[in-house]
Design an enzyme around this catalytic site. Structure first.
Site, PDB file in Angstrom:
ATOM      1  N   LYS A   1      33.757   9.150  68.103  1.00 18.01           N
ATOM      2  CA  LYS A   1      34.493  10.303  68.160  1.00 18.01           C
ATOM      3  C   LYS A   1      33.441  11.799  68.183  1.00 18.01           C
ATOM      4  O   LYS A   1      34.233  11.886  66.350  1.00 18.01           O
ATOM      5  CB  LYS A   1      35.987  10.152  67.881  1.00 18.01           C
ATOM      6  CG  LYS A   1      36.788  11.443  68.134  1.00 18.01           C
ATOM      7  CD  LYS A   1      38.008  11.630  67.196  1.00 18.01           C
ATOM      8  CE  LYS A   1      37.560  12.055  66.489  1.00 18.01           C
ATOM      9  NZ  LYS A   1      37.410  14.006  66.748  1.00 18.01           N
TER      10      LYS A   1
ATOM     11  N   GLU B   1      30.679   9.631  54.380  1.00 15.15           N
ATOM     12  CA  GLU B   1      30.244  10.513  53.469  1.00 15.15           C
ATOM     13  C   GLU B   1      31.766  12.329  53.747  1.00 15.15           C
ATOM     14  O   GLU B   1      32.319  12.221  54.784  1.00 15.15           O
ATOM     15  CB  GLU B   1      29.992  10.637  54.149  1.00 15.15           C
ATOM     16  CG  GLU B   1      28.455  11.169  53.293  1.00 15.15           C
ATOM     17  CD  GLU B   1      28.494  13.200  53.321  1.00 15.15           C
ATOM     18  OE1 GLU B   1      29.458  13.921  52.718  1.00 15.15           O
ATOM     19  OE2 GLU B   1      27.856  13.548  53.791  1.00 15.15           O
TER      20      GLU B   1
HETATM   21  P1  ADP Z   1      36.412  18.962  59.127  1.00 10.30           P
HETATM   22  O1  ADP Z   1      37.523  19.716  57.710  1.00 10.30           O
HETATM   23  O2  ADP Z   1      35.326  19.275  58.788  1.00 10.30           O
HETATM   24  O3  ADP Z   1      36.615  19.153  59.679  1.00 10.30           O
HETATM   25  P2  ADP Z   1      37.669  16.616  59.532  1.00 10.30           P
HETATM   26  O4  ADP Z   1      37.895  15.653  58.531  1.00 10.30           O
HETATM   27  O5  ADP Z   1      39.325  17.370  59.272  1.00 10.30           O
HETATM   28  O6  ADP Z   1      36.849  17.569  58.991  1.00 10.30           O
HETATM   29  O7  ADP Z   1      37.419  16.248  60.368  1.00 10.30           O
HETATM   30  C1  ADP Z   1      36.647  15.796  60.737  1.00 10.30           C
HETATM   31  C2  ADP Z   1      36.787  14.735  61.676  1.00 10.30           C
HETATM   32  O8  ADP Z   1      37.595  13.282  61.544  1.00 10.30           O
HETATM   33  C3  ADP Z   1      36.866  15.074  63.049  1.00 10.30           C
HETATM   34  O9  ADP Z   1      35.809  14.820  64.333  1.00 10.30           O
HETATM   35  C4  ADP Z   1      38.262  15.310  63.602  1.00 10.30           C
HETATM   36  O10 ADP Z   1      38.823  14.967  64.851  1.00 10.30           O
HETATM   37  C5  ADP Z   1      38.707  13.553  62.720  1.00 10.30           C
HETATM   38  N1  ADP Z   1      40.047  13.386  62.152  1.00 10.30           N
HETATM   39  C6  ADP Z   1      40.909  14.350  61.862  1.00 10.30           C
HETATM   40  N2  ADP Z   1      41.933  13.724  61.373  1.00 10.30           N
HETATM   41  C7  ADP Z   1      42.375  12.171  61.258  1.00 10.30           C
HETATM   42  C8  ADP Z   1      43.032  11.113  61.125  1.00 10.30           C
HETATM   43  N3  ADP Z   1      43.654  11.186  60.836  1.00 10.30           N
HETATM   44  N4  ADP Z   1      41.915   9.598  61.406  1.00 10.30           N
HETATM   45  C9  ADP Z   1      40.304   9.731  61.709  1.00 10.30           C
HETATM   46  N5  ADP Z   1      40.281  10.764  62.415  1.00 10.30           N
HETATM   47  C10 ADP Z   1      40.676  12.141  62.109  1.00 10.30           C
END
Ligand code: ADP
Length: 496
Positions: free
Chosen positions: A190, A265
């Site tokens: 994803k 990470e």
């Molecule tokens: P950033 O602050 O760098 O955008 P995030 O941690 O918000 O980092 O997002 C990193 C990835 O995690 C993205 O691909 C986002 O869609 C995904 N993501 C966000 N929320 C969730 C969740 N609850 N479970 C799994 N993946 C998530």
């Protein structure tokens, strides 16, 4: 073949050919034809609509990956050398389309074309690095107390869910897919919602590279899509890069579903320590590059620069001079070395944190404002007189904002470096090797760089202490995260 010696050909209006989910080696619509827009951060306008994977679409992708991993499937019967050959072919195809992929990246992510171009090659090289491991991981024979002949097998863990951020999209594609493929796992990837275009371009090469259907699947979407992957009982492992906040959610979901394996990470608030005897020009250059590269959107950026008191003022002057040289603007214009921030949310957060720095008494040396009226550009910003209790000293800013702190002694700076829940990277500049090694041993960080910043190599384990992560990527150790170890013990007729 295009590559290192070819002349880069940026295209500010690249054709976007792939926007759908990729499952079982085919591009398909999302359930109900649902889509979401991807935005050009240089202008704030829509590039194109991308299919958004629902939990039901995630189910389909995981089912495809599970079938591809089934006992006796074509993929399970491959040798390491055969998997490596497919991976090299995938790397070849990426390099052959280097100009196009880099153009898509600059459009979608906003990073300067030269950086995007380098990262595409980097991604291909990372895939080749891991292709080298595919036929080189093996188990042990173990002397056992009961006299059995015990051998261990490293068996691929199964379906791996991969969730990535938007800051280095192509490198993330390689970093997540390659070790999993080398180990013989299957993948559901994803990409970040802000930057799906290059991952989907890579999807278009999967079939041609020879991977059987279901081995590599792509499910673009938001956090909800990631959450469906994380909660899925047929996913054996999640490899995640992103925020510490979401890292916590992933670990929780893994625990509540099937105890899937997790590597994380996450964020950082990395200290860089500059002693009085350091080569100050070199230190200023590395501190500047480390922080401002990628518009400050790097998890291991040196966001806390500690400078010893005697050279403090001189260092600040050098840091400001370097920030003023920065050329901010359209990522396709040659010479521009800072593009926009990724989106309106991060842009607002950065400007808010700059305001908090001013209010809390840090000295704004340069920058501090929005640049232009369209897009998400922020002036290269330098704060001096930053103290440990300020918000800019504690929170991840993820923008072009350098914070410079003053210190007196080694003991003091060790304590202050470690006074954070993060532990991703650290650095130290001094000509005294004993001092450098003392600091390197004491600092709580996954990577420590001496007289340099950001020495990240495929061969070197990378990852975090504390809440900066779990597990390591790159290097031999990282392969272990894609295997289960099985002990097979054979009774021998007599002891010998
Ligand atoms: P950033 O602050 O760098 O955008 P995030 O941690 O918000 O980092 O997002 C990193 C990835 O995690 C993205 O691909 C986002 O869609 C995904 N993501 C966000 N929320 C969730 C969740 N609850 N479970 C799994 N993946 C998530």
């Amino acid at each position: 073949m295009a590559g290192l010696d070819s002349t880069p050909k940026p295209d500010p209006t690249p054709k976007v050919l792939y926007t759908k989910l990729f499952i079982d080696n085919e591009f398909v619509d999302a359930e109900g034809g649902k889509t979401f827009p991807t935005i050009n951060p240089s202008t704030g306008t829509k590039i194109i609509d991308i299919s958004e994977a629902s939990p039901a679409d995630v189910d389909k992708a995981v089912a495809a990956a599970k079938r591809a991993f089934a006992r006796g499937s074509p993929w399970r019967l491959t040798s390491g050398a055969q998997r490596a050959a497919m991976m090299h072919k995938l790397a070849d195809l990426i390099v052959q389309h280097q100009d196009e992929i880099a153009s898509l990246e600059s459009l979608d992510n906003g990073k300067p074309f030269a950086n995007a171009y380098g990262e595409v090659l980097n991604a291909a090289e990372l895939i080749r690095y891991y292709a080298g491991w595919a036929d080189k991981v093996h188990g042990l024979t173990v002397p056992s107390d009961d006299g059995s002949f015990c051998l261990t097998r490293k068996e691929p863990i199964g379906v791996v869910g991969q969730i990535t951020p938007w800051n280095y999209p192509m490198v993330m594609v390689a970093l997540k897919l390659a070790p999993a493929l080398a180990a013989g796992c299957t993948c559901v990837f994803k990409p970040a919602e802000q930057t799906s275009l290059t991952a989907l371009r890579v999807a278009s090469f999967v079939k041609e590279a020879g991977f059987p259907p279901g081995v590599i699947n792509f499910v673009p979407g938001f956090g909800q899509t990631g959450a469906a992957l994380t909660a899925h009982k047929d996913v054996a492992k999640i490899s995640f890069t992103g925020s510490t906040e979401v890292g916590h959610l992933i670990l929780k979901a893994a625990g509540e579903s099937n105890l899937k394996r997790v590597t994380l990470e996450l964020g950082g608030k990395s200290p860089l320590v500059i002693f009085n005897d350091a080569d100050l020009d070199l230190a200023a250059q590395h501190a500047h590059e480390g922080l401002f590269h990628n518009a400050g959107q790097t998890c291991c950026a040196p966001t806390r620069v500690f400078v010893q008191s005697k050279v403090y003022d001189e260092f600040v002057k050098k840091a400001v001079a370097l920030a003023l040289e920065k050329k901010v603007g359209d990522p396709f214009v040659p010479g521009v070395n800072q593009g926009p921030q990724i989106d309106t949310e991060t842009f607002d957060k950065i400007l808010g944190l700059i305001e908090s720095g001013k209010k809390e008494g840090a000295k704004l040396e340069t920058g501090g404002k929005r640049l232009g009226k369209a897009g998400y550009f922020v002036e290269p910003t330098v704060f001096s007189n930053v103290t440990d209790n300020m918000q800019i000293a504690k929170e991840e800013i993820f923008g072009p904002v350098q914070s410079i702190f003053k210190f007196e002694t080694l003991e003091e700076v060790i304590e202050r470096s470690n006074d954070t829940h993060y532990g991703l990277a650290a650095g130290v500049f001094t000509k005294n090797i004993d001092l450098a090694l003392e600091y390197a041993k004491a600092v709580e960080a996954g990577s420590v760089w001496i007289n340099q910043w950001s020495s990240i190599n495929f061969q070197t384990p990378f990852g975090g202490f504390k809440e900066s992560g779990i597990g390591r990527e790159m290097g031999e150790e990282s392969m272990n995260h894609y295997f289960e170890t099985k002990s097979i013990s054979i009774r021998l007729p007599t002891r010998s």
